[in-house]
Design a protein around this motif. Structure first.
Motif, mmCIF file in Angstrom:
data_model
loop_
_atom_site.group_PDB
_atom_site.id
_atom_site.type_symbol
_atom_site.label_atom_id
_atom_site.label_comp_id
_atom_site.label_asym_id
_atom_site.label_seq_id
_atom_site.Cartn_x
_atom_site.Cartn_y
_atom_site.Cartn_z
ATOM 1 N N SER A 60 7.272 14.317 5.041
ATOM 2 C CA SER A 60 7.927 14.892 6.214
ATOM 3 C C SER A 60 9.214 14.102 6.446
ATOM 4 N N VAL A 61 10.054 14.596 7.298
ATOM 5 C CA VAL A 61 11.307 13.894 7.599
ATOM 6 C C VAL A 61 11.001 12.513 8.184
ATOM 7 N N ASP A 62 10.015 12.423 9.072
ATOM 8 C CA ASP A 62 9.659 11.132 9.668
ATOM 9 C C ASP A 62 9.123 10.158 8.620
ATOM 10 N N GLU A 63 8.306 10.652 7.703
ATOM 11 C CA GLU A 63 7.780 9.795 6.636
ATOM 12 C C GLU A 63 8.916 9.311 5.740
ATOM 13 N N PHE A 64 9.825 10.218 5.383
ATOM 14 C CA PHE A 64 10.964 9.826 4.562
ATOM 15 C C PHE A 64 11.809 8.775 5.276
ATOM 16 N N LEU A 82 15.829 6.907 -3.651
ATOM 17 C CA LEU A 82 15.937 7.496 -2.313
ATOM 18 C C LEU A 82 16.649 8.835 -2.366
ATOM 19 N N VAL A 83 17.665 8.920 -3.200
ATOM 20 C CA VAL A 83 18.384 10.183 -3.367
ATOM 21 C C VAL A 83 17.439 11.230 -3.938
ATOM 22 N N TRP A 84 16.648 10.842 -4.948
ATOM 23 C CA TRP A 84 15.693 11.778 -5.542
ATOM 24 C C TRP A 84 14.683 12.241 -4.498
ATOM 25 N N GLU A 86 15.020 12.380 -1.286
ATOM 26 C CA GLU A 86 15.670 13.247 -0.306
ATOM 27 C C GLU A 86 15.898 14.645 -0.878
ATOM 28 N N GLU A 87 16.223 14.725 -2.146
ATOM 29 C CA GLU A 87 16.502 16.017 -2.753
ATOM 30 C C GLU A 87 15.250 16.761 -3.207
ATOM 31 N N HIS A 88 14.203 16.037 -3.600
ATOM 32 C CA HIS A 88 13.036 16.682 -4.199
ATOM 33 C C HIS A 88 11.717 16.386 -3.497
ATOM 34 N N GLY A 89 11.691 15.394 -2.635
ATOM 35 C CA GLY A 89 10.423 14.954 -2.085
ATOM 36 C C GLY A 89 10.175 15.292 -0.633
ATOM 37 N N LEU A 90 11.077 16.048 -0.022
ATOM 38 C CA LEU A 90 10.867 16.416 1.379
ATOM 39 C C LEU A 90 10.143 17.742 1.477
ATOM 40 N N LYS A 91 9.204 17.827 2.411
ATOM 41 C CA LYS A 91 8.506 19.084 2.639
ATOM 42 C C LYS A 91 9.505 20.107 3.131
ATOM 43 N N PRO A 92 9.477 21.299 2.569
ATOM 44 C CA PRO A 92 10.404 22.321 3.074
ATOM 45 C C PRO A 92 10.025 22.710 4.498
ATOM 46 N N LEU A 93 11.016 22.896 5.310
ATOM 47 C CA LEU A 93 10.773 23.341 6.679
ATOM 48 C C LEU A 93 10.516 24.835 6.684
#
Length: 102
Positions: A60-64, A82-84, A86-93
């Motif tokens: 989630s954004v908070d976890e990231f 971190l870039v990876w 942000e680009e691939h590891g965030l749950k889609p909203l």
């Protein structure tokens, strides 16, 4: 910016707690051990991020943000992982229309 070791440990612990529910127990144990017994928060942060990436854990954004803060405290604010994440590891909203479907 590298923070003092006490602050590093606190932020890595916060990051670990934010993702503990989504990572394997042995990874959580290792990260906690590196922070606590070994006293190496930088290694702990690296192991945590590597485990998140290898396990393809969606954050989630908070976890990231918790993971990002820990990495920044350890002087890894420019880390490509971190870039990876942000680009691939965030749950889609969910799309706005998805929230209101019956």
């Amino acid at each position: 910016m590298i923070q003092e070791p006490h602050r590093q440990r606190a932020l890595v612990r916060d990051a670990l707690e934010s993702v503990r529910h989504a990572i394997p127990r042995d990874l959580a144990r290792d990260v906690a051990d590196y922070v606590g017994r070994v006293g190496d928060p930088e290694l702990a942060a690296d192991v945590l991020v590597d485990g998140i990436i290898e396990g393809r854990v969606l954050l989630s954004v908070d976890e990231f943000d918790a993971v990002r803060l820990a990495m920044e405290a350890c002087g890894r604010d420019r880390d490509r992982r971190l870039v990876w994440l942000e680009e691939h590891g965030l749950k889609p909203l969910p799309a706005a229309s998805d929230e209101f479907d019956d």
